[in-house]
Every structure is written in structure tokens, then in C-alpha cells.
Design a protein around this motif. Structure first.
Motif, short mmCIF file in Angstrom:
data_model
loop_
_atom_site.label_atom_id
_atom_site.label_comp_id
_atom_site.label_asym_id
_atom_site.label_seq_id
_atom_site.Cartn_x
_atom_site.Cartn_y
_atom_site.Cartn_z
N ARG A 100 27.83 -59.94 -12.19
CA ARG A 100 27.93 -60.68 -13.45
C ARG A 100 28.80 -59.95 -14.48
N GLN A 101 28.99 -58.64 -14.30
CA GLN A 101 29.84 -57.90 -15.25
C GLN A 101 31.31 -57.86 -14.79
N ALA A 102 31.52 -58.15 -13.53
CA ALA A 102 32.89 -58.08 -13.00
C ALA A 102 33.73 -59.18 -13.65
N GLY A 103 34.96 -58.85 -13.96
CA GLY A 103 35.79 -59.81 -14.67
C GLY A 103 36.99 -60.23 -13.86
N ARG A 104 38.01 -60.69 -14.58
CA ARG A 104 39.23 -61.12 -13.92
C ARG A 104 40.10 -59.93 -13.55
N GLY A 105 41.12 -60.22 -12.77
CA GLY A 105 42.06 -59.17 -12.41
C GLY A 105 42.86 -58.72 -13.63
N LEU A 106 43.49 -57.56 -13.49
CA LEU A 106 44.29 -57.00 -14.58
C LEU A 106 45.63 -57.71 -14.66
N ARG A 107 45.88 -58.37 -15.79
CA ARG A 107 47.20 -58.96 -15.97
C ARG A 107 48.10 -57.93 -16.66
N GLY A 155 46.21 -56.83 -19.92
CA GLY A 155 45.38 -55.65 -20.19
C GLY A 155 46.18 -54.37 -20.07
N LEU A 156 47.48 -54.49 -19.78
CA LEU A 156 48.36 -53.33 -19.67
C LEU A 156 49.80 -53.80 -19.89
N ALA A 157 50.56 -52.99 -20.65
CA ALA A 157 51.99 -53.30 -20.87
C ALA A 157 52.84 -52.14 -20.41
N PHE A 158 53.95 -52.47 -19.76
CA PHE A 158 54.99 -51.48 -19.49
C PHE A 158 56.12 -51.79 -20.47
N TYR A 159 56.52 -50.78 -21.21
CA TYR A 159 57.60 -50.98 -22.18
C TYR A 159 58.81 -50.15 -21.74
N LEU A 160 59.91 -50.85 -21.41
CA LEU A 160 61.16 -50.18 -21.04
C LEU A 160 62.02 -50.10 -22.30
N ALA A 161 61.99 -48.91 -22.93
CA ALA A 161 62.64 -48.75 -24.23
C ALA A 161 64.05 -48.20 -24.06
N GLY A 162 64.89 -48.91 -23.35
CA GLY A 162 66.26 -48.43 -23.11
C GLY A 162 66.96 -48.09 -24.43
#
Ligand SMILES: [Zn+2]
Length: 375
Positions: A193-200, A278-285
Motif C-alpha cells: 500500500r505504500q509502494a508508488g509509481r515508477g520514477l519519472r 522525481g529526478l532531473a538531469f540538467y545539461l548546462a552546456g
């Protein structure tokens, strides 16, 4: 604690009574621990420089220059050497045949030309560690740091089956898939019941070149949203459509760039509304800068700093942890590129401080962001 640290510093080297010496030593250790924890994490992989032919256009030296400058001028950054990514980790985003060819040095002349580097054992080691650094940064960001960086990475032209444009493996794609797998594993340990969705995951690619490899890898994967803001007439000639591509004209300056960025971020998050990242990758060229040899855009140093501030602010406001990568930068004077990247790291430190103070005020805020993104 800073006062204790100052006192410990002042007593260093003096002749002290044994009891006082022990106290000073404990204070110094506590202060060192405080300084270690009061800093944003950055991972580097510059021990392996490539043996490039004379006159090669890739500025290999900029990675060590950046690390040295960050070490010298930004005490708020903890720097660690990255461990190499394993074959199994690379296989999360790459075809086994490509990993094999790279690792065993059997890439064809045409494949090496497309990468832009001749094959060498050092190239393999450097590529593995560059992916490893982004994995470390993403894992740290998710584990409560909120913001963490790779002082290299952002190799977004690498496809699942080939390298391209000075990119061998796609660090962000590998790290995104690995973080999703680790998140899934953690979910399985929870009561149902605590498990949620996958990480987007959201990839915010602000390198001046389109992130064609990343877009191709995640083409049919709705769990990773790819946003790329790039110069329309720049490399690669053949773009691969991502989830959101914003093409900018040659000579684009600060104001229209920042307006396009605001609109793109708003649109991306609107399209992710039903399953927020729930997570961002930032490519700061640093290559949209006006003095870049390959950029075609005309952003000032202040414009690039404002770009970074807006990305960090938007993600911070939404409680999305950030794994930052440096991506491209090819200044006519490489010191200019290094100064721009150092500024990005300094702004990442400020974003990390804000994240930490928010967590201190509301300890569950980071988890809340993750929960929101859970199914
Ligand atoms: Zn680039």
C-alpha cells in the motif's frame, strides 16, 4: 560551529597542554566534518585524458582546469573521483554489441570518425568514469543532497548502438535508467500500500547542440521526458525528435533565449503534470556563449548564469532533485569556458544550500516530491 572551527584553526601549531590539545583536536575534527557536510557534491573523472592528435579541436584540458578552479575557489564543493560504470550499467542504455566494440577496441574506422576520437584504452576508461560520475551525482541528489554534479558528462550525442560528436556512452541515459531501476527495487521493499509509481525523469538539455542520442534512446519511453533547447542550424545535421525541442535562430541573445526557456519549462512540466518527475538531469552546456567556437548563439556570461538560476529555481520550487552535468563548451579561449562552468557550479552550490535549508525546515519535503511522482 564556525567559531569552533576558527578557534581550532587558531590553536593549530601551538604548544598546548595535553587536555587542551585533545579538545582542540576534537574541535578540528568536528569542524572538518561540518565543512565536509556543508558542501555540494561534485564528481570528476579527469584522471584519464585522451592521447589526441596535435591540433584536435576537443579541449580535453578543460576538465582538469575546471576541477582545479573549483577546488581552489569554491570551498562549498566536495569533490570526489568517480568510479567507472560497469558493462551491466552501460547496458541499461546501450546495445551489448556497442559496449563490446568500445571495450575491446574493435570499433571500425568509420565509427571512430563519428565519435571524433581515435580508440584508446584511456578513452574507454574516461568514458566509463564520465558515466560513473553522473550515476554518483544522480544517486546523491536522490538520496537527500537535492543537487549534485558531474564536472564532465552530458554526452548526449551517444546513441544506444553508436557514439557520435565526441560522445562514446550516454551518461544521462544510463544514469536515468539505473536510478529508475534502483527506485523500483526500493519500492518492492515497501509494503504494497505504500509502494508508488515508477520514477519519472526529466532531461533538461541546454547544451547548444540538440540531444539527439538521448532523444533516440528515450523515443518510446514515456517515463523519461526529454527537453532540448538548441541552435537550429547546429550539429547534429539530422535531429532526432525528443518530447520537446525548441530550435533557436543563429545569433539568439539573452532575452529571447530566456523567454524561450521559461516557456519550455512551463510546457514541459505541464505535460508531465499527471506523473511529475522525481529526478532531473540538467545539461548546462557553456556552448550557447557568445565567444564559443561552435555555438552560433550569442548569450552573455550573465545570460548563462540567469539560465542556470531559472532552471535551479524551477526544479527547487517543484522539489525535483537535480543531477547536473557540464556538457559542451568550446570557447575561443578555453579559460572563458572554464569560468562559465565554474559559475554554474557556484550556482549549483547555492541551489544545494536552498534545498538543504528547505529540508531542515520541512524534513519530508524531498520525499513528498518523490511520492508525488509515485504511482
Ligand atoms: Zn554542445
Amino acid at each position: 560551529m564556525q567559531a569552533v572551527f576558527a578557534a581550532a584553526q587558531q590553536t593549530r601549531g601551538r604548544c598546548l597542554e595535553p587536555g587542551v590539545r585533545a579538545l582542540a583536536s576534537r574541535c578540528a575534527a568536528a569542524a572538518a566534518c561540518f565543512l565536509e557536510s556543508a558542501a555540494v557534491l561534485a564528481f570528476h573523472s579527469d584522471a584519464f585524458t585522451l592521447p589526441l592528435p596535435a591540433g584536435h579541436r576537443f579541449p580535453m584540458g578543460r576538465y582538469a582546469m575546471l576541477r582545479e578552479q573549483v577546488q581552489r575557489t569554491l570551498p562549498g564543493v566536495r569533490i570526489h573521483e568517480a568510479a567507472p560504470a560497469s558493462d551491466g550499467e552501460l547496458a541499461l542504455a546501450h546495445e551489448p554489441a556497442w559496449i563490446d566494440a568500445v571495450v575491446h577496441g574493435t570499433t571500425s574506422a568509420a565509427e571512430q570518425r563519428e565519435i571524433g576520437f581515435p580508440w584508446s584504452e584511456r578513452m574507454v576508461q574516461r568514458s566509463r568514469r564520465s558515466v560513473g560520475a553522473t550515476i554518483h551525482a544522480a544517486r546523491a541528489a536522490l538520496a537527500g543532497e537535492g543537487v549534485a554534479a558531474n564536472l564532465a558528462g552530458g554526452t548526449h550525442h551517444a546513441h544506444a548502438h553508436k557514439g557520435s560528436g565526441w560522445c562514446v556512452f550516454n551518461d544521462v541515459a544510463v544514469a536515468a535508467r539505473l536510478m529508475q531501476a534502483e527506485h523500483h527495487r526500493d519500492q518492492l521493499r515497501l509494503p504494497k500500500r505504500q509502494a508508488g509509481r515508477g520514477l519519472r525523469v526529466i532531461v533538461i538539455d541546454l547544451d547548444v547542440h540538440q540531444g539527439d542520442g538521448t532523444a533516440a534512446i528515450f523515443k518510446d519511453d514515456p517515463t523519461v521526458f526529454t527537453l532540448s533547447l538548441h541552435a537550429a542550424r547546429n550539429f547534429p545535421a539530422r535531429k532526432v525528435a525528443g518530447d520537446l525541442d525548441v530550435e533557436l535562430p543563429d545569433g539568439c541573445t539573452d532575452a529571447p533565449y530566456l523567454a524561450a526557456l521559461d516557456a519550455a519549462l512551463a510546457s514541459a512540466f505541464e505535460r508531465c503534470a499527471t506523473h511529475p518527475p522525481g529526478l532531473a538531469f540538467y545539461l548546462a552546456g557553456a556552448d550557447p556563449h557568445e565567444d564559443d567556437r561552435l555555438g552560433r548563439l550569442k548569450l552573455t556570461a550573465e545570460g548563462l548564469a540567469e539560465r542556470d538560476r531559472r532552471v535551479f529555481a524551477e526544479l527547487g520550487r517543484r522539489g525535483v532533485p537535480i543531477a547536473l552535468t557540464m556538457a559542451g563548451g568550446y570557447g575561443r579561449d578555453i579559460a572563458t569556458t572554464v569560468a562559465l562552468q565554474r559559475r554554474t557550479i557556484a550556482l549549483a552550490f547555492e541551489a544545494w544550500q536552498r534545498w538543504q535549508s528547505c529540508q531542515a525546515a520541512a524534513p519530508r519535503s524531498a520525499d513528498a516530491g518523490m511520492e508525488e511522482s509515485s504511482r
